[in-house]
Motif scaffolding. Sequence first.
Motif, mmCIF file in Angstrom:
data_model
loop_
_atom_site.group_PDB
_atom_site.id
_atom_site.type_symbol
_atom_site.label_atom_id
_atom_site.label_comp_id
_atom_site.label_asym_id
_atom_site.label_seq_id
_atom_site.Cartn_x
_atom_site.Cartn_y
_atom_site.Cartn_z
ATOM 1 N N ASP A 233 -46.824 54.401 32.056
ATOM 2 C CA ASP A 233 -46.349 54.660 33.423
ATOM 3 C C ASP A 233 -46.350 56.140 33.780
ATOM 4 O O ASP A 233 -46.033 56.508 34.913
ATOM 5 C CB ASP A 233 -44.931 54.107 33.598
ATOM 6 N N LYS A 234 -46.646 57.014 32.795
ATOM 7 C CA LYS A 234 -46.678 58.469 32.996
ATOM 8 C C LYS A 234 -45.356 58.990 33.566
ATOM 9 O O LYS A 234 -45.317 59.710 34.559
ATOM 10 C CB LYS A 234 -47.854 58.863 33.894
ATOM 11 N N ARG A 235 -44.268 58.628 32.905
ATOM 12 C CA ARG A 235 -42.941 59.062 33.346
ATOM 13 C C ARG A 235 -42.062 59.343 32.130
ATOM 14 O O ARG A 235 -42.375 58.934 31.014
ATOM 15 C CB ARG A 235 -42.275 57.998 34.213
ATOM 16 N N TYR A 236 -40.984 60.080 32.369
ATOM 17 C CA TYR A 236 -40.040 60.377 31.288
ATOM 18 C C TYR A 236 -38.616 60.315 31.811
ATOM 19 O O TYR A 236 -38.357 60.415 33.011
ATOM 20 C CB TYR A 236 -40.311 61.752 30.672
ATOM 21 N N VAL A 237 -37.688 60.132 30.870
ATOM 22 C CA VAL A 237 -36.254 60.162 31.158
ATOM 23 C C VAL A 237 -35.615 61.046 30.100
ATOM 24 O O VAL A 237 -35.822 60.826 28.902
ATOM 25 C CB VAL A 237 -35.623 58.753 31.113
ATOM 26 N N ASN A 238 -34.865 62.041 30.530
ATOM 27 C CA ASN A 238 -34.196 62.949 29.601
ATOM 28 C C ASN A 238 -32.688 62.848 29.806
ATOM 29 O O ASN A 238 -32.174 63.227 30.856
ATOM 30 C CB ASN A 238 -34.669 64.385 29.845
ATOM 31 N N ASP B 47 -38.366 61.705 35.930
ATOM 32 C CA ASP B 47 -39.459 62.323 36.676
ATOM 33 C C ASP B 47 -40.794 61.908 36.070
ATOM 34 O O ASP B 47 -40.847 61.203 35.056
ATOM 35 C CB ASP B 47 -39.322 63.846 36.662
ATOM 36 N N LYS B 48 -41.886 62.383 36.677
ATOM 37 C CA LYS B 48 -43.220 62.079 36.199
ATOM 38 C C LYS B 48 -43.611 63.033 35.079
ATOM 39 O O LYS B 48 -43.221 64.200 35.073
ATOM 40 C CB LYS B 48 -44.234 62.201 37.347
ATOM 41 N N LEU B 49 -44.381 62.538 34.116
ATOM 42 C CA LEU B 49 -44.904 63.396 33.062
ATOM 43 C C LEU B 49 -45.903 64.382 33.644
ATOM 44 O O LEU B 49 -46.736 64.040 34.487
ATOM 45 C CB LEU B 49 -45.586 62.559 31.978
ATOM 46 N N GLU B 50 -45.802 65.609 33.190
ATOM 47 C CA GLU B 50 -46.698 66.658 33.677
ATOM 48 C C GLU B 50 -48.110 66.464 33.132
ATOM 49 O O GLU B 50 -48.300 66.132 31.960
ATOM 50 C CB GLU B 50 -46.166 68.029 33.240
ATOM 51 N N ASP B 51 -49.090 66.689 34.001
ATOM 52 C CA ASP B 51 -50.485 66.700 33.565
ATOM 53 C C ASP B 51 -50.771 68.094 33.015
ATOM 54 O O ASP B 51 -50.882 69.062 33.759
ATOM 55 C CB ASP B 51 -51.421 66.389 34.735
ATOM 56 N N TYR B 52 -50.870 68.200 31.689
ATOM 57 C CA TYR B 52 -50.987 69.516 31.061
ATOM 58 C C TYR B 52 -52.360 70.157 31.242
ATOM 59 O O TYR B 52 -52.506 71.369 31.086
ATOM 60 C CB TYR B 52 -50.664 69.413 29.569
ATOM 61 N N PHE C 147 -44.365 66.859 25.387
ATOM 62 C CA PHE C 147 -45.797 67.086 25.188
ATOM 63 C C PHE C 147 -46.518 65.762 24.956
ATOM 64 O O PHE C 147 -46.048 64.887 24.231
ATOM 65 C CB PHE C 147 -46.018 68.034 24.004
ATOM 66 N N TRP C 148 -47.690 65.641 25.575
ATOM 67 C CA TRP C 148 -48.468 64.405 25.487
ATOM 68 C C TRP C 148 -49.854 64.696 26.069
ATOM 69 O O TRP C 148 -50.189 65.829 26.383
ATOM 70 C CB TRP C 148 -47.793 63.289 26.306
ATOM 71 N N GLY C 149 -50.688 63.654 26.224
ATOM 72 C CA GLY C 149 -51.930 63.778 26.983
ATOM 73 C C GLY C 149 -53.156 64.142 26.178
ATOM 74 O O GLY C 149 -54.178 64.526 26.764
ATOM 75 N N LEU C 150 -53.107 64.028 24.841
ATOM 76 C CA LEU C 150 -54.264 64.300 24.000
ATOM 77 C C LEU C 150 -54.653 63.026 23.244
ATOM 78 O O LEU C 150 -53.824 62.139 23.054
ATOM 79 C CB LEU C 150 -53.948 65.429 23.011
ATOM 80 N N PRO C 151 -55.917 62.921 22.803
ATOM 81 C CA PRO C 151 -56.376 61.679 22.136
ATOM 82 C C PRO C 151 -55.929 61.584 20.687
ATOM 83 O O PRO C 151 -56.744 61.416 19.777
ATOM 84 C CB PRO C 151 -57.902 61.781 22.261
ATOM 85 N N GLY C 152 -54.635 61.714 20.463
ATOM 86 C CA GLY C 152 -54.071 61.640 19.125
ATOM 87 C C GLY C 152 -52.673 62.228 19.120
ATOM 88 O O GLY C 152 -52.306 63.006 20.018
ATOM 89 N N LEU C 153 -51.876 61.865 18.137
ATOM 90 C CA LEU C 153 -50.502 62.348 18.050
ATOM 91 C C LEU C 153 -50.481 63.856 17.824
ATOM 92 O O LEU C 153 -51.175 64.379 16.955
ATOM 93 C CB LEU C 153 -49.776 61.645 16.899
ATOM 94 N N ILE C 154 -49.664 64.567 18.602
ATOM 95 C CA ILE C 154 -49.526 66.018 18.467
ATOM 96 C C ILE C 154 -48.594 66.311 17.291
ATOM 97 O O ILE C 154 -47.441 65.881 17.272
ATOM 98 C CB ILE C 154 -48.968 66.637 19.757
#
Length: 278
Positions: free
Chosen positions: A111-116, A129-134, A199-206
């Motif tokens: 869903d490209k969202r987060y809760v803190n 809010d929405k996850l940032e597009d890094y 942090f997110w948005g890469l083709p593998g776990l950071i």
Amino acid sequence: MNKVIILLAFVFSVGGYAQNFTGKATYKTHRKMDFKIDDGKGAPNSDMQKKLQAQLMKQFQKTYTLNFNKSESTYKQNEELSSPQVQTGGMQIQIMGSGGGTDIVYKNITDKRYVNKTEISGKRFLIKDKLEDYGWETTGETKNIGNYTCYKATRKRDEERVSFSMTDGEKEEKKETVTVETVAWYTPQIPISNGPEQFWGLPGLILEVQDGNLTIVCSEIVLNPSEKVEIEEPKKGKKVTQEEFDKIMDDHSKEMMERFRNKRKSNEGNSFSIEIRG
């Protein structure tokens, strides 16, 4: 034809693996602080500065656990600590932005969202809010972290930095815009687009992040652990957006500085100045 069949079988196998597996990753963090202290006459107070530097570095050395599956994760500090305070030479500093070890960052990659879930002075907030597009830029550079081959990705952003100086209770605030580079190391061997904090948005776990003065490094990974991995979205707290919460934090910081200024005016003692940046 045989080569094509083998390749397709491999792709389907990886896809099935990504759909079913869960895991836990342990991260260790530390942060550098840029500050200086003088005696109010322009002379540096090196002894106090060294003591304060050592205590602050210790306060920022923390351990977190990322619980994850294909599309969701929670990120939480391992030990629950009281809100950290540092005392040196009669001076007390409250480290802002700490939820006392109770913060939980939930991410939903689909869903490209987060809760803190976080707290300020005993008040609980739920930042949604929405996850940032890094906008990561991937490179061919690699290195090993544990048993995993990791690939380098970078991004740059302009950030407004605020520095505070305090001399005998009189506060001065300076603002400047700086360019911050973030370097992330991710492994396609764990094919989920996730990582520590937000942090997110890469083709593998950071597995590692250097974000300005902040460093986050993965120290352990357990895939498909015997105990069930619990991932629950936080529900309790005053719902705010990230922008609204940033304003609340800014107001709270100014209130704390004002209290400190009034306390310094009401107490007798040697004059000193402290400036903290970053």
